[in-house]
Design an enzyme around this catalytic site. Structure first.
Site, PDB file in Angstrom:
ATOM      1  N   VAL A 121       2.019   3.255  -5.499  1.00 61.77           N
ATOM      2  CA  VAL A 121       1.120   2.712  -6.521  1.00 61.77           C
ATOM      3  C   VAL A 121      -0.100   2.058  -5.876  1.00 61.77           C
ATOM      4  O   VAL A 121      -1.231   2.218  -6.351  1.00 61.77           O
ATOM      5  CB  VAL A 121       1.862   1.712  -7.431  1.00 61.77           C
TER       6      VAL A 121
ATOM      7  N   LYS B 247      12.586  -4.262 -18.790  1.00 64.96           N
ATOM      8  CA  LYS B 247      11.399  -3.884 -19.566  1.00 64.96           C
ATOM      9  C   LYS B 247      11.486  -4.349 -21.017  1.00 64.96           C
ATOM     10  O   LYS B 247      10.498  -4.839 -21.574  1.00 64.96           O
ATOM     11  CB  LYS B 247      11.206  -2.367 -19.478  1.00 64.96           C
TER      12      LYS B 247
ATOM     13  N   PHE C 176       0.843  -1.197   0.000  1.00 62.83           N
ATOM     14  CA  PHE C 176       0.000   0.000   0.000  1.00 62.83           C
ATOM     15  C   PHE C 176       0.879   1.249   0.000  1.00 62.83           C
ATOM     16  O   PHE C 176       0.672   2.194   0.738  1.00 62.83           O
ATOM     17  CB  PHE C 176      -0.928  -0.016   1.219  1.00 62.83           C
TER      18      PHE C 176
ATOM     19  N   ILE D 156       1.479   3.824 -20.153  1.00 61.29           N
ATOM     20  CA  ILE D 156       1.403   3.526 -21.588  1.00 61.29           C
ATOM     21  C   ILE D 156       0.857   2.105 -21.767  1.00 61.29           C
ATOM     22  O   ILE D 156       1.466   1.151 -21.283  1.00 61.29           O
ATOM     23  CB  ILE D 156       2.797   3.623 -22.250  1.00 61.29           C
TER      24      ILE D 156
ATOM     25  N   GLY E 280       5.269   6.761 -11.699  1.00 57.73           N
ATOM     26  CA  GLY E 280       4.482   7.655 -10.862  1.00 57.73           C
ATOM     27  C   GLY E 280       3.226   6.985 -10.350  1.00 57.73           C
ATOM     28  O   GLY E 280       2.789   5.951 -10.855  1.00 57.73           O
TER      29      GLY E 280
ATOM     30  N   GLY F 286      12.741  13.960  -6.926  1.00 58.30           N
ATOM     31  CA  GLY F 286      12.079  12.680  -6.695  1.00 58.30           C
ATOM     32  C   GLY F 286      12.013  11.786  -7.917  1.00 58.30           C
ATOM     33  O   GLY F 286      11.332  10.757  -7.903  1.00 58.30           O
TER      34      GLY F 286
ATOM     35  N   GLY G 164       4.692   2.427 -17.304  1.00 60.28           N
ATOM     36  CA  GLY G 164       3.732   3.143 -16.468  1.00 60.28           C
ATOM     37  C   GLY G 164       2.344   3.140 -17.068  1.00 60.28           C
ATOM     38  O   GLY G 164       1.703   2.099 -17.207  1.00 60.28           O
TER      39      GLY G 164
END
Length: 426
Positions: free
Chosen positions: A12, A203, A9, A134, A301, A185, A132
């Site tokens: 994300v 990825k 938690f 996309i 993010g 950040g 993310g």
């Protein structure tokens, strides 16, 4: 009703909770079902959190989720390898469908997870693991299913793209740009996973496995980070008509072998990838029927990744009704992954040499003796005894370039090979 158990938690996980709560009625209209979070696994139940949540939903015991028959979908958002991998396997064995944004797990253990899921009749969704917000996984799985994927080019790490953008636009050096990224950040206090290229390697391994219907061993990929990029490289790239990007590349070659790698790359300014800046990610795909398509957006993010995770949860709920298989295991293809030594590219070379007659002739001879042909040369005049020389080669196999580099080091007047960067004419 579709019951969901969240593992984690944090940033994300909080975003997923907020979207499911705020969009509850909208999702029900779209899906025809309620999606209800039944339990959330945390390490500290009493910790103060960004989003208020009823304490009865929180647990610090994984067993409360994996053994709950009302939970149909387990959403893994802890990150890292363990205990995430063990939790995913246990949940699959208990007939739970899995949604994860964990690129490390999917890149390193994807084959085992998919096989275990098939044995237990459950589904795996992992849109949030790459890019993310996309929707690249869904695009490859569905929209491009009529295509044989030939090439994938991607900027898949927002941290390194931000650093290279600041170096290009604001003339910062690497350390300055990294510190700014950390202050904002965008980069971790220990940035190794990002700047080394490992994040991008995980990825591109996931995207290539899906595109080429095989499982790619991420540990066998050539991976090079951005730590050695200096302002002088950025400036010469600009002068030659290129921008330096950390590019993830996955190609299907004519003999069906695969060329998959991650490294800093000279990208032509006339290619749209060169204009993707800041923390944004981009994926450019070449399909045999569709041609070239490109998708870009925020690559990380809270809300972009949470959006992808919630989309997967909704997709699981839809597909439970129709018993749709993930499909990858039954259609695996046998592809050979070629060595970086066999890859052919033009190269950019930056040397520091003694400024005296005959030095360039020695350099040219070594290159020629190793099948490396010079396309262009730039020498900046400086009132110093040691000066830089910038070379751009014609396409040549990596093994010949490496042989030439080793021999160049033996020339007394070559003080240092500062950098060698591949050029990709996309």
């Amino acid at each position: 009703m579709i019951g969901v158990g969240l593992l984690g938690f944090g940033t994300v996980g909080g975003g997923v909770y907020q979207i499911l709560k705020s969009k509850k009625d909208y999702i029900k209209r779209k899906l025809g079902e309620d999606i209800v979070i039944k339990k959330i696994l945390v390490t500290d139940i009493n910790k103060k959190r960004k989003y208020c949540v009823d304490k009865f939903l929180l647990t610090d015991k994984f067993e409360d989720i994996v053994n709950d028959s009302s939970i149909h979908v387990v959403v893994e958002l802890i990150g890292g390898e363990e205990p995430s991998f063990s939790y995913i396997k246990a949940a699959i064995k208990n007939k739970k469908h899995i949604v994860t944004a964990n690129k490390l797990i999917m890149a390193k253990h994807g084959e085992e997870i998919f096989r275990l899921a098939e044995e237990n009749g459950v589904k795996i969704y992992y849109e949030g693991s790459v890019g993310g917000g996309i929707p690249i996984i869904k695009t490859l799985n569905e929209s491009l299913v009529a295509n044989k994927i030939e090439k994938i080019y991607g900027i898949l790490n927002g941290t390194t793209n931000y650093i290279l953008t600041q170096m290009t636009e604001k003339k910062m050096d690497f350390k300055e740009a990294l510190k700014e990224a950390q202050d904002l950040g965008y980069a971790e206090s220990d940035p190794y996973f990002d700047v080394s290229g490992l994040d991008s390697a995980y990825k591109i391994s996931i995207l290539s496995s899906l595109s080429y219907e095989t499982f790619i061993d991420v540990d066998s990929l050539y991976v090079e980070g951005v730590e050695k990029i200096e302002l002088e490289d950025i400036e010469i790239a600009d002068e030659l008509g290129y921008v330096i990007k950390l590019l993830a590349i996955g190609k299907r070659l004519e003999d069906e072998s695969l060329d998959i790698r991650v490294h800093p790359t000279f990208v032509p300014k006339n290619n749209p990838i060169s204009r993707i800046n800041g923390v944004y990610n981009v994926v450019q795909i070449h399909g045999d029927n569709v041609g070239e398509i490109m998708m870009y957006g925020q690559g990380a993010g809270e809300m972009p990744t949470a959006s992808a995770v919630v989309a997967d949860i909704i997709e699981v709920a839809k597909n439970i009704k129709y018993n749709i298989s993930n499909g990858l295991i039954n259609n695996l293809q046998d592809h050979r992954l070629i060595s970086i030594e066999e890859v052919e590219n033009p190269f950019y070379i930056r040397l520091m040499v003694n400024d005296k007659p005959g030095v360039f002739a020695k350099i040219a001879k070594v290159l020629g003796d190793n099948n490396v042909s010079i396309a262009s040369v730039i020498q900046k005049h400086r009132l110093t005894p040691v000066v830089p020389i910038f070379l751009r080669t014609h396409p040549v196999k990596e093994k010949y370039m490496n042989q030439a580099a080793d021999e160049l080091k033996n020339i007394d007047d070559v003080i240092e090979i500062k950098n060698i960067i591949r050029v990709e004419e996309l």
